[in-house]
Scaffold this motif. Structure first.
Motif, short mmCIF file in Angstrom:
data_model
loop_
_atom_site.label_atom_id
_atom_site.label_comp_id
_atom_site.label_asym_id
_atom_site.label_seq_id
_atom_site.Cartn_x
_atom_site.Cartn_y
_atom_site.Cartn_z
N SER A 16 41.36 37.51 52.30
CA SER A 16 40.17 38.22 51.84
C SER A 16 39.74 39.29 52.84
CB SER A 16 39.00 37.24 51.64
OG SER A 16 39.30 36.27 50.66
N ARG A 18 36.20 42.24 53.25
CA ARG A 18 35.00 42.82 52.67
C ARG A 18 34.88 44.27 53.14
NH1 ARG A 18 28.58 41.33 53.15
NH2 ARG A 18 28.86 42.28 55.21
N ARG A 66 38.77 38.71 41.04
CA ARG A 66 39.21 38.66 42.45
C ARG A 66 38.31 39.50 43.34
NH1 ARG A 66 43.95 40.64 44.11
NH2 ARG A 66 44.06 42.25 42.49
N PHE A 67 37.84 40.63 42.82
CA PHE A 67 37.01 41.54 43.60
C PHE A 67 35.59 41.50 43.07
CE2 PHE A 67 40.56 44.81 44.82
CZ PHE A 67 41.32 43.77 45.34
N GLN A 81 33.95 42.98 47.90
CA GLN A 81 34.59 41.76 48.38
C GLN A 81 35.94 41.62 47.71
OE1 GLN A 81 33.46 39.45 50.72
NE2 GLN A 81 35.48 38.50 50.49
N ASN A 83 39.15 39.26 47.28
CA ASN A 83 39.67 37.90 47.45
C ASN A 83 41.05 37.78 46.81
OD1 ASN A 83 37.26 37.05 48.68
ND2 ASN A 83 36.35 36.46 46.72
N ASN A 84 41.78 36.79 47.26
CA ASN A 84 43.11 36.51 46.71
C ASN A 84 43.96 37.79 46.67
OD1 ASN A 84 45.16 34.99 45.64
ND2 ASN A 84 44.41 35.14 43.53
#
Length: 123
Positions: A16, A18, A66-67, A81, A83-84
């Motif tokens: 991940s 940010r 995911r985002f 953000q 993620n994955n």
């Protein structure tokens, strides 16, 4: 007007990050804020957008679930953000601001662009 993107880096697949976009120079409450990305040899593509006031957000299919895009009005900052993450997410990510009544998924809707931040995902 200045948009300062930061937060990129090198991360392994599944990880991940940010991203942040600090906005300054005017009142952005009427604006839509967007994130786009451009991978080497590819066209710039839409990632996500959000209305600064009202918070309605829109995502590209490839990043849905995911985002997450969000705003911090007190800090005049937009976040993304991630993620994955997968290697296919590797790109330079740009934030943008524009006064649009559309979905904010087109580059031409934006008047101001940040300098970009590199996201690299290793497999």
């Amino acid at each position: 007007v200045q948009l300062q993107a930061s937060g990129g880096g090198l991360v392994q697949a599944g990880g991940s990050l940010r991203l942040s976009c600090a906005a300054s120079g005017r009142t952005f409450s009427p604006y839509t804020m967007g994130w786009f990305r451009q991978a080497p040899g590819k066209e710039r593509e839409f990632v996500a957008s959000i209305r600064w006031s009202g918070g309605r957000s829109n995502y590209a299919e490839s990043v849905k679930n995911r985002f997450t895009i969000s705003t911090n009005n007190a800090e005049n900052t937009v976040y993304l953000q991630l993620n994955n993450l997968s290697p296919e997410d590797t790109a330079v990510y740009y934030c943008a601001a524009g006064r649009t009544y559309g979905l904010g998924d087109l580059s031409r809707e934006y008047d101001y662009w940040g300098q970009g931040t590199q996201v690299t995902v290793s497999s």
